[in-house]
Write an enzyme that holds these catalytic residues in place. Structure first.
Site, PDB file in Angstrom:
ATOM      1  N   ASP A   1      -7.011  -1.533  13.311  1.00  0.00           N
ATOM      2  CA  ASP A   1      -7.350  -2.743  12.640  1.00  0.00           C
ATOM      3  C   ASP A   1      -8.064  -1.961  11.746  1.00  0.00           C
ATOM      4  OD1 ASP A   1      -7.962  -6.296  11.455  1.00  0.00           O
ATOM      5  OD2 ASP A   1      -7.388  -4.757  11.034  1.00  0.00           O
TER       6      ASP A   1
ATOM      7  N   ASN B   1       2.646  -3.838  -2.424  1.00  0.00           N
ATOM      8  CA  ASN B   1       3.796  -3.796  -3.215  1.00  0.00           C
ATOM      9  C   ASN B   1       3.501  -3.639  -4.718  1.00  0.00           C
ATOM     10  OD1 ASN B   1       3.876  -6.555  -4.207  1.00  0.00           O
ATOM     11  ND2 ASN B   1       4.207  -7.110  -2.030  1.00  0.00           N
TER      12      ASN B   1
ATOM     13  N   GLY C   1       2.166  -7.579   7.041  1.00  0.00           N
ATOM     14  CA  GLY C   1       1.458  -6.312   7.228  1.00  0.00           C
ATOM     15  C   GLY C   1       0.206  -6.695   6.844  1.00  0.00           C
ATOM     16  N   VAL C   2      -0.047  -5.300   6.283  1.00  0.00           N
ATOM     17  CA  VAL C   2      -1.046  -4.339   6.137  1.00  0.00           C
ATOM     18  C   VAL C   2      -1.713  -5.450   5.305  1.00  0.00           C
ATOM     19  CG1 VAL C   2      -1.468  -2.069   5.441  1.00  0.00           C
ATOM     20  CG2 VAL C   2      -3.050  -2.940   6.566  1.00  0.00           C
ATOM     21  N   ASP C   3      -1.258  -5.577   3.873  1.00  0.00           N
ATOM     22  CA  ASP C   3      -1.742  -5.908   3.141  1.00  0.00           C
ATOM     23  C   ASP C   3      -1.979  -7.623   3.105  1.00  0.00           C
ATOM     24  OD1 ASP C   3       0.727  -6.588  -0.111  1.00  0.00           O
ATOM     25  OD2 ASP C   3      -1.508  -6.550   0.157  1.00  0.00           O
TER      26      ASP C   3
ATOM     27  N   SER D   1       4.013   2.688   4.214  1.00  0.00           N
ATOM     28  CA  SER D   1       5.960   2.413   4.443  1.00  0.00           C
ATOM     29  C   SER D   1       6.088   2.521   5.300  1.00  0.00           C
ATOM     30  CB  SER D   1       6.782   4.074   3.654  1.00  0.00           C
ATOM     31  OG  SER D   1       6.325   3.357   1.924  1.00  0.00           O
TER      32      SER D   1
ATOM     33  N   GLY E   1       6.255  -0.175   7.901  1.00  0.00           N
ATOM     34  CA  GLY E   1       6.470  -0.664   8.469  1.00  0.00           C
ATOM     35  C   GLY E   1       7.290  -0.881   8.194  1.00  0.00           C
ATOM     36  N   VAL E   2       7.287  -2.970   7.160  1.00  0.00           N
ATOM     37  CA  VAL E   2       8.748  -3.678   6.366  1.00  0.00           C
ATOM     38  C   VAL E   2       9.381  -1.933   5.554  1.00  0.00           C
ATOM     39  CG1 VAL E   2       8.811  -4.724   4.534  1.00  0.00           C
ATOM     40  CG2 VAL E   2       6.992  -5.547   6.309  1.00  0.00           C
ATOM     41  N   TYR E   3       8.538  -1.579   4.616  1.00  0.00           N
ATOM     42  CA  TYR E   3       9.584  -0.683   4.026  1.00  0.00           C
ATOM     43  C   TYR E   3      10.318   0.661   4.904  1.00  0.00           C
ATOM     44  CZ  TYR E   3       7.232  -1.975   0.083  1.00  0.00           C
ATOM     45  OH  TYR E   3       6.826  -3.044  -0.966  1.00  0.00           O
TER      46      TYR E   3
END
Ligand code: APR
Length: 169
Positions: A9, A23, A31-33, A116, A118-120
């Site tokens: 982590d 973003n 996510g990590v954000d 990028s 993950g979600v991206y």
């Protein structure tokens, strides 16, 4: 420069700066954000609001507040749209700009997530290749940062990075 690979982590890493996969609003997300904002506390969002966002491929810095890391470098990776929208250069720029900020601030250690990937939806293998190549090339020309950690949250990314790093050792 030493490149290290860790599975775990990013919000737990004690170093000069961790890199957030943010973003363009810099106002938090999933996510990590999301994990970084939760661990850093509400002051991080207050600090980010003053930055007026960040263009894709660029990076901006804030304190780490309640995180073990002293600072957070927020970078915005490209959303993968098939590879025809300059995504590879934009991802390379995320690593390059984050390393430049670390160097300008005389940081000894910095830790990256898989930006990028993950979600991206950036293809993981290509993202790992870009990350390692960009960090390695930066290290050939700069004294600082001395230690760069790649922190993988999932086994798939960890195994990808491990294979690639073993090839260049
Ligand atoms: N520590 C380390 N890595 C993590 C953690 C964590 N706590 N949580 C997630 N990750 C990993 C994911 O497994 C992925 O490999 O970070 C990598 C990047 O995934 P995302 O966080 O989804 O980031 P990205 O693909 O760049 O998408 C950015 O997601 O959270 C939103 O606000 C963010 O809109 C932005 C978008």
């Amino acid at each position: 420069m030493k490149m290290e690979l860790l599975k775990g982590d990013l919000t737990k890493i004690d170093c000069d700066a961790i890199v957030n996969a943010a973003n363009e609003s810099l106002l938090g997300g999933g996510g990590v954000d999301g994990a970084i904002h939760r661990a850093a506390g509400p002051q991080l969002l207050e600090a980010c609001k003053k930055l007026n966002g960040c263009p894709t491929g660029d990076a901006k810095i804030t304190p780490g507040f309640n995180l073990p890391a002293r600072f957070v470098i927020h970078t915005v990776g490209p959303v993968w749209k098939g590879g025809i929208n300059n995504e590879e250069d934009l991802l390379r720029s995320c690593y390059q700009r984050s390393l430049e900020l670390a160097n300008e601030n005389n940081f000894y250690s910095i830790a990256f997530p898989n930006i990028s990937a993950g979600v991206y939806h950036f293809p993981k293998e290509k993202a790992a290749q870009i990350a390692i190549e960009t960090v390695q090339a930066f290290g050939w020309k700069h004294e600082l940062p001395k230690k760069v950690m790649f922190v993988c949250f999932d086994q798939e990314n960890y195994d990808l990075y491990k294979t690639k790093l073993n090839l260049i050792r």
